[in-house]
Design a protein around this motif. Structure first.
Motif, PDB file in Angstrom:
ATOM      1  N   SER A 165     -30.572  80.218 -51.142  1.00 41.43           N
ATOM      2  CA  SER A 165     -30.773  79.263 -51.634  1.00 41.43           C
ATOM      3  C   SER A 165     -31.633  78.987 -52.533  1.00 41.43           C
ATOM      4  CB  SER A 165     -30.343  77.634 -50.282  1.00 41.43           C
ATOM      5  OG  SER A 165     -31.126  78.606 -49.495  1.00 41.43           O
ATOM      6  N   GLN A 526     -18.808  79.619 -38.136  1.00 39.08           N
ATOM      7  CA  GLN A 526     -18.265  79.691 -39.576  1.00 39.08           C
ATOM      8  C   GLN A 526     -17.166  80.413 -39.403  1.00 39.08           C
ATOM      9  OE1 GLN A 526     -20.757  82.587 -41.420  1.00 39.08           O
ATOM     10  NE2 GLN A 526     -22.202  80.705 -42.543  1.00 39.08           N
ATOM     11  N   LYS A 529     -15.207  77.264 -39.774  1.00 37.94           N
ATOM     12  CA  LYS A 529     -14.825  76.577 -41.201  1.00 37.94           C
ATOM     13  C   LYS A 529     -14.370  77.716 -42.764  1.00 37.94           C
ATOM     14  CE  LYS A 529     -18.113  74.197 -44.143  1.00 37.94           C
ATOM     15  NZ  LYS A 529     -20.135  74.067 -43.954  1.00 37.94           N
ATOM     16  N   ILE A 530     -14.661  78.984 -42.649  1.00 35.59           N
ATOM     17  CA  ILE A 530     -14.247  80.519 -43.418  1.00 35.59           C
ATOM     18  C   ILE A 530     -12.809  79.638 -43.395  1.00 35.59           C
ATOM     19  CG2 ILE A 530     -14.442  82.056 -42.387  1.00 35.59           C
ATOM     20  CD1 ILE A 530     -16.421  83.432 -44.955  1.00 35.59           C
ATOM     21  N   TYR A 533     -10.866  78.499 -45.780  1.00 33.80           N
ATOM     22  CA  TYR A 533     -10.934  79.136 -47.790  1.00 33.80           C
ATOM     23  C   TYR A 533      -9.761  79.733 -47.894  1.00 33.80           C
ATOM     24  CZ  TYR A 533     -15.429  76.733 -47.853  1.00 33.80           C
ATOM     25  OH  TYR A 533     -16.692  75.661 -48.505  1.00 33.80           O
ATOM     26  N   SER A 675     -17.110  82.608 -55.718  1.00 38.60           N
ATOM     27  CA  SER A 675     -17.841  81.947 -56.091  1.00 38.60           C
ATOM     28  C   SER A 675     -18.135  80.921 -55.291  1.00 38.60           C
ATOM     29  CB  SER A 675     -17.595  81.441 -57.009  1.00 38.60           C
ATOM     30  OG  SER A 675     -16.982  81.939 -58.453  1.00 38.60           O
ATOM     31  N   LYS A 676     -16.883  80.074 -54.542  1.00 34.74           N
ATOM     32  CA  LYS A 676     -16.758  79.165 -53.124  1.00 34.74           C
ATOM     33  C   LYS A 676     -17.700  79.980 -52.062  1.00 34.74           C
ATOM     34  CE  LYS A 676     -12.115  77.087 -54.419  1.00 34.74           C
ATOM     35  NZ  LYS A 676     -10.971  77.065 -54.550  1.00 34.74           N
ATOM     36  N   ILE A 677     -17.342  81.119 -51.170  1.00 31.41           N
ATOM     37  CA  ILE A 677     -17.873  82.150 -50.137  1.00 31.41           C
ATOM     38  C   ILE A 677     -19.286  81.526 -50.669  1.00 31.41           C
ATOM     39  CG2 ILE A 677     -17.872  83.427 -48.653  1.00 31.41           C
ATOM     40  CD1 ILE A 677     -15.074  82.331 -48.558  1.00 31.41           C
ATOM     41  N   LYS A 679     -21.567  80.447 -52.250  1.00 29.09           N
ATOM     42  CA  LYS A 679     -21.811  79.086 -52.142  1.00 29.09           C
ATOM     43  C   LYS A 679     -22.138  78.489 -50.677  1.00 29.09           C
ATOM     44  CE  LYS A 679     -21.568  74.573 -54.470  1.00 29.09           C
ATOM     45  NZ  LYS A 679     -20.157  73.858 -54.464  1.00 29.09           N
ATOM     46  N   ASP A 680     -21.160  78.242 -49.752  1.00 29.70           N
ATOM     47  CA  ASP A 680     -21.134  77.209 -48.509  1.00 29.70           C
ATOM     48  C   ASP A 680     -21.237  78.269 -47.608  1.00 29.70           C
ATOM     49  OD1 ASP A 680     -17.861  75.727 -50.112  1.00 29.70           O
ATOM     50  OD2 ASP A 680     -20.278  75.683 -50.021  1.00 29.70           O
ATOM     51  N   PHE A 681     -21.026  79.563 -47.698  1.00 28.23           N
ATOM     52  CA  PHE A 681     -21.097  80.871 -46.372  1.00 28.23           C
ATOM     53  C   PHE A 681     -22.554  82.350 -47.105  1.00 28.23           C
ATOM     54  CE2 PHE A 681     -18.709  78.860 -44.051  1.00 28.23           C
ATOM     55  CZ  PHE A 681     -17.471  78.391 -44.919  1.00 28.23           C
TER      56      PHE A 681
END
Lengths: 829, 226
Positions: A165, A526, A529-530, A533, A675-677, A679-681
């Motif tokens: 972040s 995680q 949740k992961i 994806y 990209s998604k991973i 960002k979220d993880f």
């Protein structure tokens, strides 16, 4: 010196250069190879030991995947009181993201990097160097990156990137980090930040693939003995400990492995040099036999003949070793400069007088010992040799016996050389004997094959019969040329085959079972949740641990233990066998048994485990014991996760862990998934199969290309001997072939026979070399690498085609003028 | 059998033209044994190499069995050398890497004909039955020359050319070799042209020519010693 001795010596050197060129070139190559290998090894070792503290990062360095509680150590507290400085470091892998473009503010992942997080007093020894000259550590919102970062990742100096972040400016090009090579080789682009910066990322990498390091610099000399106590203390707790006394052990291990590989090739090269020199000098002696007989008839003494020929050998050796040393050292300077430019590591230059003197002495020694058998032959020439007497069988037998005795003498030179290089008496003795036996067997084998074919020669047509006769007529020189070239081809082919086999096996076959994507460092919270994806995601728990005992035998404290067993392992637990696993012995633990472990069968054999053996691991400092109840065979060729140890869940289910696994996500979907991973993880990273293969390929290529480069001289030596044989015999041979013209043979037939004769040596030796190389590769695959599959390649024979082409050109060049002559011109010569 | 017309041959040495053969003409009939004698350097070997097809003259022609060889291309000349001509040299000129048997087989091998049995038989006739597998370096001078004779005869040529066949042999061996050669020539009814400086050998021939100052003249036995 008497005038005629000097005149004869000078005349031979001047007029018969072509006949001694093989000796000169062979010794030159020997000096070159020795100066390159010894020079580079010496430079690297000097660098490692002189930069020891910088390379490892302190006087004592502790490393493990769990945080090191050094504050609790009484010994460390004491030395800190006396002024010792402690530095912390963490190393892990992270994803880097950046803005998609100037107009597009979306973030896109641009690459995976090796991140080093350091405390404010890093480095304890040496300093970092950046292109701008800034020697300070990066600020909280900055990162420094090395050259390969900018080359491999689409980011420029001064750009802003995102890690987790946090936003960071890539503010400096890092040119030197003192401890960057201390831990061995790492092929990911490197980035450095401080702990303050790491906090900004917000990434939680607990229990993941992270390396925690504590480095200590002792400032009070009286505390130096404490190093041993601290070492013992932390080895017991499961940490990896390096001290400045021992040096950077992993790097030293890698250097020693390279040294052994290079020395093996060097020894083979030296052996071939010895053969070349001896063969060439034998040819020279044969050529001068009648001349020497005439000298003796005219009253020349043996001592005079000895002076002439020994002076020739000394002249050639001194010149060859001088030139070889110079070229070798220049080559080393080139390599060192290249290493400096690409890695920033400044190795000391190898122009060491001691090395030059040593190599020159060794080359002289080698040449003189190779010359010994020839010397004995020369002094035995009797004046009656002028009269061409038929050979008697008894004479032949005597000469074979004396040949064996004298050959053993030449091995002494080689033995002394190998002993100097390795400092191991038994190894040197075994090396000389093995090489001599292998080479002798090869020559004997070739001799028998040629003899067999010669006896059957009337079964073949005239062209083939002519080739057989020519090869047989070359005698010992021809057999040696064949054997030398066979060994040379075998060396080169073997390395190329091993390289290919290693690469293909590490890549794995491209079947449907090989995953496209690997997912690492997933936290336990995680997992659920992961998984959403991915369309399919298989995850396995991963607990980092160090093996401390096997049946009460201490592993970490055993100095003789293979370092492979002292490293951290990835343990896992489950109740089912997975794809690619098969029990070979024992009973698989399902839900029934507790406190048990299944071990991969080959690894178990290496550790000397039996069913019922007791293993003890340290997991985050806590000892875990398990009984071995089964052995598994694992098919590693599919690229699926591979665990040496699979526990029953009861033992380590509650231990600190991360998860890693794989997916068969389509190749096209990987970038968006990344990209998604990211960002979220932010703590998780996914790596595609292509990236893995590229990294493996880079590593294997670096190692094997280096070895291939050093082994090229051996091929060159084999070719030199062959070409010399062709050149020396060309005139005589071609004259004979042109006699065919007188009996009605056409030009194209003569050319066909001549080319076939010379190409025969190359073709046969490459076939033999190929067969031997296949056998060696099979053995290496079966007993060393232990891969399930053996991958061969046949394009290695392109090298043969290449050499055939040059040989043909040489043969045509030599015969160009000869063909223009009429039969009467030939007879007049 | 052989017709030689106006053969001229010269060499350039240090920018000077030296005429070795000056318009030489002669003929030899089938079955004749002809000797050509002359002092050292008179051009005997040069003449022999021209009339045997191993060299070309500057002018003139050589006709063997009604075929003019001087204007023939290399391919046809090879056939003539293989099928119609046999040559014996002073220095034997055996192939060192071939055994005695293989040296004799050579002309037939080049013609791609079966050669082993015939060669073995011929060598046996010449007293070399025990030496078939010996390399030239293992044979004495006389034995080597016998191998060379066998090689010259094996392909059943019409003409044999011999250039000083006893030049490298001692007197006794030389006369034995000549005896064998002449016997075989008569037995197989061949034509023999022999270069020699040995007058006693020349006397045994049907006709004698003397080469002197580039010119060839037929002489009789009495003129040998003039």
């Amino acid at each position: 010196m008497k005038n005629y001795i000097f005149n004869t010596y000078f005349r031979i050197l001047k007029r018969d250069k072509a006949k001694i060129i093989v000796t000169f070139l062979s010794l030159l190559i020997g000096a070159f190879v020795l100066s390159v290998v010894l020079g580079l090894i010496g430079s690297v070792r000097t660098y490692i030991f002189s930069q020891s503290k910088e390379l490892i990062g302190g006087d004592i360095v502790l490393q493990q995947s769990f945080p090191i509680e050094y504050e609790k150590s009484k010994n460390i507290k004491e030395i800190i009181k006396n002024g010792a400085v402690v530095s912390k470091k963490m190393e892990t892998m992270v994803n880097i993201e950046k803005q998609a473009s100037f107009f597009n503010f979306n973030l896109i992942p641009v690459g995976l990097v090796s991140l080093k997080i350091v405390s404010e007093n890093y480095p304890l020894y040496g300093q970092i160097e950046t292109k701008s000259g800034n020697k300070l550590l990066p600020k909280e919102n900055e990162i420094y990156a090395e050259k390969s970062f900018f080359e491999k990742i689409n980011v420029k100096l001064g750009e802003t990137v995102k890690i987790g972040s946090g936003n960071f400016i890539v503010s400096e090009l890092l040119e030197k980090e003192p401890d960057s090579f201390g831990a061995g080789l790492n092929f990911m682009p490197k980035v450095i930040m401080t702990f303050d910066g790491w906090k900004k990322t917000g990434i939680d990498k607990n229990f993941s693939r992270i390396s925690n390091t504590i480095s200590i610099k002792i400032t009070n000399e009286k505390d130096l003995p404490k190093i041993d106590e601290i070492e013992k203390e932390f080895i017991k707790s499961g940490a990896n400990v390096t001290t400045s006394k021992k040096g950077p052990t992993q790097l030293i291990r890698i250097t020693e492995a390279w040294k052994k590989a290079f020395l093996t090739i060097t020894v083979l090269t030296l052996f071939l040099i010895m053969i070349n020199v001896r063969t060439n000098l034998s040819y020279l002696a044969g050529y001068f036999t009648k001349t020497i007989a005439v000298f003796k008839v005219l009253g020349m003494k043996n001592s005079d003949i000895s002076i002439i020929f020994t002076s020739i050998i000394l002249t050639i050796s001194i010149l060859a070793s001088f030139l070889g040393n110079m070229v070798g050292n220049l080559f080393n300077i080139f390599i060192i400069t290249y290493i400096e430019k690409t890695s920033g590591v400044i190795l000391p230059k190898p122009f060491i007088i001691e090395n030059i003197l040593l190599i020159s002495s060794f080359i002289l020694f080698l040449a003189l010992f190779s010359y010994l058998p020839v010397f004995f032959k020369l002094i035995q020439i009797k004046p009656k040799t002028i009269l061409s007497q038929p050979l008697k069988d008894e004479t032949k037998l005597n000469s074979i016996f004396s040949e064996i005795i004298i050959s053993l003498l030449t091995g002494i030179g080689l033995f002394l050389g190998i002993y100097y290089l390795t400092q191991e008496f038994i190894l040197s003795l075994i090396s000389v004997f093995s090489l001599t036996i292998v080479f002798s067997l090869l020559i004997l084998g070739i001799k028998f094959i040629l003899l067999f074919i010669y006896k059957k020669r009337f079964s073949f047509n005239f062209t083939i019969r002519s080739i057989i006769n020519f090869v047989k007529s070359q005698g010992f020189i021809g057999e040696t040329a064949l054997a030398t070239l066979t060994l040379s081809f075998m060396g080169i082919f073997t390395i190329a085959l091993i390289q290919n086999n290693l690469e293909q096996n590490l890549k794995g076959p491209l079947t449907g079972k090989t995953p496209n994507v690997y997912v690492l460092d997933v936290r336990e919270d995680q997992v659920t949740k992961i998984s959403k994806y991915f369309t399919d995601l298989t995850l396995y728990p991963n607990v980092r641990a160090r093996l401390v005992n096997v049946d009460k035998n201490k592993i970490q404290e055993d100095q003789k233990m293979d370092p492979e067993f002292k490293r951290e392992f990835n343990l896992t637990y489950r109740t089912k066998l997975i794809d690619g696993e098969k029990l070979t012995d024992g009973v698989w633990h399902e839900n029934k048994e507790k406190g048990v472990v299944s071990v991969e069968n080959k690894f178990a054999k290496r550790l000397g485990l039996k069913l019922g053996s007791e293993l003890e691991f340290l997991v985050a400092g806590i000892p875990i014991k398990a009984k071995v109840t089964s052995f598994r065979k694992v098919d590693s060729s599919q690229g699926l996760p591979f665990f040496f140890f699979v526990f029953s869940p009861d033992l380590i289910e509650s231990a600190p862990k991360s998860f890693f696994g794989f997916s068969y996500t389509k190749k096209e979907s990987i970038p968006s998934l990344q990209s998604k991973i990211v960002k979220d993880f932010p703590n998780v990273f996914i790596i595609s199969r292509a990236d893995v293969f590229n990294t493996i390929q880079t590593i294997t290529n670096v190692v094997l290309n280096g070895v291939l480069m050093v082994s090229l001289p051996s091929l060159i030596l084999g070719i030199i001997l062959l070409f010399s044989m062709i050149v020396n015999s060309a005139r005589e041979r071609f004259r004979e072939l042109l006699l065919f013209k007188i009996f009605g043979s056409e030009k194209k037939f003569i050319l066909k026979v001549y080319l076939s004769e010379t190409l025969f040596f190359i073709i046969i030796s490459s076939i033999l070399g190929g067969i031997f190389s296949f056998i060696i590769t099979y053995a290496v695959n079966e007993f060393l690498f232990k891969f399930e599959k053996l991958y061969l390649r046949y394009d290695i024979f392109l090298l043969t085609v290449f050499i055939l082409f040059f040989n043909t050109l040489l043969a045509l060049y030599l015969t160009k003028k000869q063909f223009a002559k009429s039969p009467s011109d030939i007879l007049r010569e | 059998m052989i017709k030689v017309e106006n053969i001229t041959k010269s060499f350039i040495q240090n920018s000077h033209k030296i005429e070795i053969l000056k318009s030489i003409s002669f003929s030899v009939n089938e079955g004749e044994i002809v000797s050509i004698i002359g002092p050292s350097g008179s051009g005997k070997s040069t003449l022999l190499s021209i009339i045997s097809g191993m060299d070309k003259p500057d002018e003139g022609s050589v006709i063997i069995d009604e075929q003019e060889i001087t204007k023939m291309d290399e391919e046809k000349l090879c056939k003539i050398r293989n099928q119609k001509i046999g040559v014996i040299f002073q220095a034997f000129e055996l192939i060192q890497s071939f055994s005695a048997l293989e040296n004799v087989m050579l002309p037939l091998d080049i013609a791609m004909k079966k050669s082993k049995e015939k060669s073995t038989e011929l060598l046996g006739t010449l007293g070399l039955g025990e030496r078939l597998d010996h390399l030239p370096k293992m044979l004495s001078g006389g034995e080597q020359q016998r191998v060379a004779i066998a090689r010259a005869l094996i392909n059943d040529p019409k003409i044999i050319f011999a250039d000083e066949p006893t030049g490298n042999l001692d007197v006794e061996t030389g006369s034995k070799v000549i005896e064998i050669l002449f016997d075989l020539i008569k037995k197989f009814q061949k034509t023999l042209i022999i270069i020699t400086h040995d007058n006693s050998l020349a006397k045994k021939s049907d006709r004698i020519f003397r080469l002197k100052n580039g010119q060839l003249k037929e002489i009789n036995n009495e003129e040998l010693y003039i």
